[in-house]
Design a protein around this motif. Structure first.
Motif, short mmCIF file in Angstrom:
data_model
loop_
_atom_site.label_atom_id
_atom_site.label_comp_id
_atom_site.label_asym_id
_atom_site.label_seq_id
_atom_site.Cartn_x
_atom_site.Cartn_y
_atom_site.Cartn_z
N PRO A 295 -5.27 -39.31 -22.22
CA PRO A 295 -4.39 -38.66 -21.23
C PRO A 295 -4.49 -37.13 -21.29
O PRO A 295 -4.68 -36.55 -22.36
N ASN A 296 -4.36 -36.51 -20.14
CA ASN A 296 -4.37 -35.05 -20.06
C ASN A 296 -3.19 -34.46 -20.81
O ASN A 296 -2.13 -35.07 -20.92
N ASN A 301 -2.88 -31.34 -16.81
CA ASN A 301 -2.27 -31.93 -15.61
C ASN A 301 -1.97 -30.84 -14.59
O ASN A 301 -2.22 -31.01 -13.39
N GLY A 520 -4.31 -39.96 -13.04
CA GLY A 520 -3.14 -40.13 -13.90
C GLY A 520 -2.39 -41.41 -13.58
O GLY A 520 -1.17 -41.48 -13.70
#
Ligand code: NAG
Ligand code: NAG
Ligand code: NAG
Ligand code: NAG
Ligand code: NAG
Ligand code: NAG
Ligand code: NAG
Ligand code: NAG
Length: 613
Positions: A295-296, A301, A520
């Motif tokens: 995940p960022n 993001n 995402g």
């Protein structure tokens, strides 16, 4: 604000180095203006390592170009007889004298042969050296440049060579190229809201086995999906037959990658038969490129990391599956960190990428790139040498597709020449101006498709990019079409703001507004020629599939075919314009125009004119 360690480094930097004594006196080889937005913050630390790329004069580039045009022109008997890597290397390898003189110069400077790396044709030499040695070699002085965005680069606006080497060396980087400076170099524009599927839209129609659905059943301007694109351009009922011999590629730069988890979620919604490809396609990491599959961070993001990468992979697989996909993630990031004196910073992405790809035996027949920059940020020698590398790929039968840019004729407020004159000018982009690539503009709407642009005053600055290069002359294959457009449609409009004798682009177009993209875990909407380019790449890939299945060569470099015959199978776009620089810009017209080229692909018609159905 400078970091305190940068201040220390700058203070410690050595005094100007003296040039080498050489066989002939030094003279400036190339000067290039520092682009707007960049300013020098002091001398570069002498021990900072530069990966120097030395581009030697190729012995017979004109011959290579002749071969490229012959094998790409359907009217020529050699059409489709693409060159082998060895045939290309034989044409471009430098003369022995060139290599001898360059070796002598490097040896005199204490650079030993074992430190040198060569491209296969030996037309490029790579060597890692500290700044103070490079400064002596090139009789120059490097500085640390800071961009408004906070990025740093180690560069020099001019460099010199002993006079006798001027005709043997074409280009040396990193010197004066500020290419790929800021973060806004990928042609993607987030629309900024989560995508909701419009009520009544049959996005899954293909899976329901109804290939006869109409565009109005499956397309919505506010929610563009692979099913819509495949229906609109006519690939929906095509069954690929040559996936084992055909491939498609995409280029990731600027720390983008293709988030497999997101790609998988996307495909499961919009192309469920392709879902397994999400964890199966190849990601080739080059020169420390990014391939983060976790995940960022919050910062990532906020900057939209992987929006571009996800858009590219999702669009190509959504159309081109089951053709195998290769993503090339080229590094160079993070850029120069002032706090780390020895971080090397090549930061010349196309050069690094194209050299890597040219050294492969198995290259995808179509490669999609959604990154570009204003031509004037790139020195002429860099643009020319990179463009000539692209010609090698074309000669080997590769179609290179580049996004034409998202600011029409130029970003309003920045349409000023960099050449010292400060004259008002439209801003053509690189590498679209390279005559050996195919540039892709953007459309929106379906009946008919019109230029993708936002109305003036809507607050957004998106418009399909188009223009005329100042660096590359108009190639013969497009001269008739372009001069007709220039004289008939433009007339005296915008005279002085563009170069009517330059290579004009784009060559084709495809949908480029409100693409649904999974990012995402959510569906979002993205605009851009960044969307058009992978969409066009997916279609051309399927054309190659049909050609290969019929025992024929892939299309290779598209333009000679496109401008002589292929255009007949493209849907002409005649409404809208390349709004930019505060004006309406180049308008669409009947036939070729400088905002959508020949228009959008009609797959069944392309197969028909190729004699495939
Ligand atoms: C080209 O590829 C070969 C084999 O994969 C490798 O050994 C060589 O270092 C490569 N050369 C360049 C210039 O990348
Ligand atoms: C996975 O990729 C390989 C190599 O491209 C290909 O041969 C194979 O068919 C792919 N498998 C699936 C399930 O897509
Ligand atoms: C500088 O650029 C402007 C705008 O493109 C052009 O008109 C002018 O001729 C150029 N000047 C030089 C010296 O190249
Ligand atoms: C216009 O294009 C031509 C052909 O490529 C080139 O020689 C000339 O320098 C360009 N003019 C300007 C002002 O850049
Ligand atoms: C970034 O966004 C993704 C997807 O929405 C989420 O999983 C992740 O937690 C976010 N990262 C941070 C630090 O908020
Ligand atoms: C990227 O992939 C991970 C799973 O590997 C996922 O959790 C994340 O939300 C994805 N997207 C982004 C933008 O981080
Ligand atoms: C051009 O397209 C716009 C937007 O789709 C539309 O409103 C307009 O009526 C069109 N103009 C013509 C002449 O077709
Ligand atoms: C020339 O341009 C005009 C105006 O767009 C167009 O009507 C005509 O078809 C074009 N002619 C050719 C030969 O392309």
């Amino acid at each position: 604000m400078l970091g305190s360690s940068l201040v220390v480094l700058l203070a410690a930097a050595a005094a100007a180095a003296s040039p080498l004594r050489a066989r002939s006196p030094y003279a400036v080889k190339e000067r290039h203006f520092v682009p707007r937005g960049w300013s020098s913050v002091g001398k570069a630390p002498g021990e900072h390592i530069v990966d120097l790329q030395i581009g030697l004069k190729q012995s017979q580039f004109d011959e290579l170009e002749r071969h490229l045009y012959e094998v790409s022109d359907p009217r020529h008997q050699r059409y489709g007889q693409h060159l082998t890597p060895d045939e290309v290397h034989d044409l471009i390898k430098p003369h022995d004298e060139t290599l001898d003189l360059v070796h002598e110069w490097l040896e005199d400077a204490g650079v030993e042969r074992p430190e040198l790396e060569y491209s296969q044709a030996r037309d490029w030499i790579k060597v890692s050296l500290p700044v103070n040695e490079v400064e002596r070699l090139l009789d120059t002085e490097y500085s640390v440049y800071e961009h408004e965005s906070g990025a740093h680069l180690v560069r020099t606006p001019e460099w010199s060579l002993p006079r006798h080497l001027h005709e043997h060396i074409e280009s040396i980087q990193p010197t004066n190229s500020f290419f790929r400076a800021g973060p806004r170099k990928s042609n993607v524009k987030p629309v900024g809201k989560k995508a909701e599927k419009p009520a009544g839209l049959a996005v899954k129609v293909a899976e329901a086995g109804s290939a006869s659905s109409s565009v109005s059943d499956v397309c919505d301007e506010d929610y563009v999906t692979p099913t819509c694109l495949r229906t609109l351009y006519g690939t929906i009922d095509y069954v690929p037959q040559a996936a084992g011999q055909n491939k498609v590629g995409l280029a990731n730069y600027l720390s983008e990658t293709n988030n497999r988890s997101d790609v998988s979620i996307f495909l499961s919604q919009f192309r469920s038969d392709a879902t397994k490809a999400a964890f199966n396609f190849t990601i080739d990491v080059i020169d420390g490129g990014d391939n983060q599959q976790t995940p960022n961070t919050a910062e990532q993001n906020a900057s939209g990391k992987d929006e571009e990468g996800n858009l590219d992979a999702e669009t190509i697989l959504g159309i081109g599956y089951p053709t195998p996909l290769i993503a090339y993630n080229t590094g160079g990031e993070p850029p120069f960190t002032p706090d780390d004196a020895v971080t090397s910073n090549t930061n010349e992405p196309y050069l690094t990428w194209v050299q890597y790809v040219l050294n492969q035996t198995d290259i995808p027949q179509v490669i999609s790139t959604s990154y570009g920059d204003d031509e004037q940020t790139v020195p002429l020698s860099y643009a020319t040498t990179v463009c000539r590398q692209f010609a090698q790929l074309g000669a080997r039968g590769v179609s290179l597709l580049f996004a034409s840019g998202d600011e029409g004729v130029g970003t309003a407020g920045s349409c000023i020449s960099n050449n010292g004159s400060s004259a008002a000018t439209f801003l053509p982009s690189f590498p679209d101006g390279c005559p050996y690539v195919t540039s892709v503009g953007a459309t929106k709407g379906f009946s008919p498709e019109v230029v993708a642009y936002d109305e003036l005053g809507s607050g957004s600055i998106y418009a399909s990019g188009g223009g005329y290069s100042n660096y590359f002359a108009q190639p013969a294959y497009q001269a008739a079409a372009v001069s007709n457009y220039t004289s008939t449609t433009l007339g005296s409009a915008y005279a002085g703001l563009y170069n009517a004798s330059g290579r004009a682009y784009p060559d084709i177009a495809a949908q480029g507004q409100k693409f649904v993209v999974t990012w995402g875990g959510d569906n979002i909407l993205l605009d851009g020629t960044s969307a058009s380019t992978p969409a066009a790449a997916g279609i051309i890939t399927l054309v190659n599939d049909a050609l290969i299945a019929a025992g024929k060569s892939p299309l290779g470099f598209l333009n000679p075919w496109l401008y002589s015959e292929g255009y007949k199978a493209f849907n002409d776009v005649t409404n809208g314009s390349a709004i930019g620089c505060g004006v309406d810009g180049f308008e669409a017209a009947v036939g070729w125009d400088a905002v959508t080229g020949w228009g959008t692909p009609n797959f069944p018609k392309i197969l028909e004119i190729l004699g495939l159905n």
